[in-house]
Design an enzyme around this catalytic site. Sequence first.
Site, short mmCIF file in Angstrom:
data_model
loop_
_atom_site.label_atom_id
_atom_site.label_comp_id
_atom_site.label_asym_id
_atom_site.label_seq_id
_atom_site.Cartn_x
_atom_site.Cartn_y
_atom_site.Cartn_z
CE LYS A 13 -1.99 -1.09 3.92
NZ LYS A 13 -1.33 -2.37 4.22
NE ARG A 88 -3.90 -1.25 9.99
CZ ARG A 88 -2.82 -0.68 9.45
NH1 ARG A 88 -2.86 0.55 9.01
NH2 ARG A 88 -1.70 -1.36 9.32
NE ARG A 127 7.42 -2.71 6.09
CZ ARG A 127 6.09 -2.69 6.25
NH1 ARG A 127 5.32 -2.12 5.34
NH2 ARG A 127 5.55 -3.27 7.29
NE ARG A 160 6.48 -0.58 9.99
CZ ARG A 160 5.29 -0.60 9.43
NH1 ARG A 160 5.09 0.01 8.27
NH2 ARG A 160 4.28 -1.23 10.01
NE ARG A 171 1.96 -4.71 11.49
CZ ARG A 171 2.92 -4.48 10.60
NH1 ARG A 171 4.10 -5.06 10.71
NH2 ARG A 171 2.71 -3.67 9.61
P1 ADP Z 1 2.21 -1.81 3.25
O1 ADP Z 1 2.21 -0.30 3.17
O2 ADP Z 1 1.00 -2.43 2.61
O3 ADP Z 1 2.46 -2.32 4.63
P2 ADP Z 1 4.77 -1.61 1.85
O4 ADP Z 1 4.46 -0.70 0.71
O5 ADP Z 1 5.51 -1.03 3.01
O6 ADP Z 1 3.42 -2.34 2.36
O7 ADP Z 1 5.55 -2.86 1.26
C1 ADP Z 1 6.06 -3.91 2.12
C2 ADP Z 1 7.42 -4.36 1.60
O8 ADP Z 1 7.25 -5.03 0.34
C3 ADP Z 1 8.39 -3.20 1.32
O9 ADP Z 1 9.69 -3.63 1.63
C4 ADP Z 1 8.23 -2.96 -0.19
O10 ADP Z 1 9.42 -2.40 -0.78
C5 ADP Z 1 7.96 -4.36 -0.71
N1 ADP Z 1 7.07 -4.39 -1.87
C6 ADP Z 1 6.03 -3.54 -2.14
N2 ADP Z 1 5.42 -3.90 -3.29
C7 ADP Z 1 6.07 -5.02 -3.74
C8 ADP Z 1 5.91 -5.87 -4.90
N3 ADP Z 1 4.93 -5.66 -5.79
N4 ADP Z 1 6.76 -6.90 -5.02
C9 ADP Z 1 7.74 -7.13 -4.10
N5 ADP Z 1 7.95 -6.37 -3.02
C10 ADP Z 1 7.13 -5.32 -2.83
P1 AMP Z 2 1.25 0.51 9.01
O1 AMP Z 2 2.41 1.46 8.87
O2 AMP Z 2 0.06 0.92 8.19
O3 AMP Z 2 1.66 -0.92 8.79
O4 AMP Z 2 0.77 0.62 10.51
C1 AMP Z 2 1.63 0.31 11.59
C2 AMP Z 2 0.84 0.21 12.88
O5 AMP Z 2 0.25 1.48 13.19
C3 AMP Z 2 -0.32 -0.78 12.90
O6 AMP Z 2 0.10 -2.11 13.18
C4 AMP Z 2 -1.19 -0.19 14.02
O7 AMP Z 2 -0.64 -0.47 15.30
C5 AMP Z 2 -1.04 1.31 13.79
N1 AMP Z 2 -2.04 1.84 12.85
C6 AMP Z 2 -1.80 2.42 11.63
N2 AMP Z 2 -2.95 2.79 11.05
C7 AMP Z 2 -3.95 2.45 11.92
C8 AMP Z 2 -5.37 2.55 11.88
N3 AMP Z 2 -6.00 3.09 10.83
N4 AMP Z 2 -6.06 2.08 12.95
C9 AMP Z 2 -5.46 1.56 14.02
N5 AMP Z 2 -4.12 1.40 14.11
C10 AMP Z 2 -3.36 1.85 13.08
#
Ligand code: ADP
Ligand code: AMP
Length: 215
Positions: A13, A88, A127, A160, A171
């Site tokens: 995302k 969420r 990541r 992270r 999660r």
């Molecule tokens: P989210 O925001 O849904 O938690 P991220 O955008 O942070 O996900 O992506 C999670 C990890 O996967 C990051 O390290 C990112 O660079 C990698 N990633 C994102 N899209 C892809 C893809 N299409 N293929 C492989 N790795 C990806």
């Molecule tokens: P993310 O960066 O989106 O993976 O979010 C990291 C963490 O932040 C999650 O595991 C939750 O603990 C908190 N968080 C982010 N967005 C929300 C949301 N919309 N509602 C509740 N918790 C959230």
Amino acid sequence: MIIVFMGPPGAGKGTQAQILQENLEIPKLSTGDMLRAAITAGSDVGKKAEELMKSGDLVPDEVVVGIIKERIIQADCATGFILDGFPRTINQAQALDKMLKDNNLIVDKVICLDVNPDVIVARQAGRRIASKSGCVYHIEHNPSKVPGKCDVSGEDLIQRDDDKEDVVRHRLGIYADTVRPILEYYEKQELLNKVSGEQSVEAVKQQILSIIKQK
Ligand code: ADP
Ligand code: AMP
């Protein structure tokens, strides 16, 4: 244009929201990034969120709704925004609609990225994030140009705290338990678009751009 990104943690995302923000010239609002910034700043919101985020639990609805409410009235959101990681819960989805309605706005598109849990666990170990620019990288699939440094800001990339395997699995469990009513909510409004997040970053991007272009 108001776009909501959904999908399990690690689906891509943030990566796609970042690409779209550059393409559409509207900001990406990531509640995860905002909460991490609040923790770094030591604010009240940060104090409420810190332990919950570390263990992978959701932060209370009123906290995240509050930060989104304050953020969407800022000038850079006037022509639209991209929500990454919000809503969420069904309560958050309803609160979003209410705050948009109060400003004569509606959600235009919801994009849900589908990725198998095992792919996610493998992805999250690699990541790396840049906390100031909000950019996301992967050491193998989406590396920065200079290892360990952000392409945009040059800052050091970090891993992270909640990307450890047990927290990632926790999660994913929370996502599985909460997502269905939100998907149904958006499906009923004919806003939901599902995209496989198991393709390359570029292929996912192209599919999202074609969805955005559709009326
Ligand atoms: P989210 O925001 O849904 O938690 P991220 O955008 O942070 O996900 O992506 C999670 C990890 O996967 C990051 O390290 C990112 O660079 C990698 N990633 C994102 N899209 C892809 C893809 N299409 N293929 C492989 N790795 C990806
Ligand atoms: P993310 O960066 O989106 O993976 O979010 C990291 C963490 O932040 C999650 O595991 C939750 O603990 C908190 N968080 C982010 N967005 C929300 C949301 N919309 N509602 C509740 N918790 C959230």
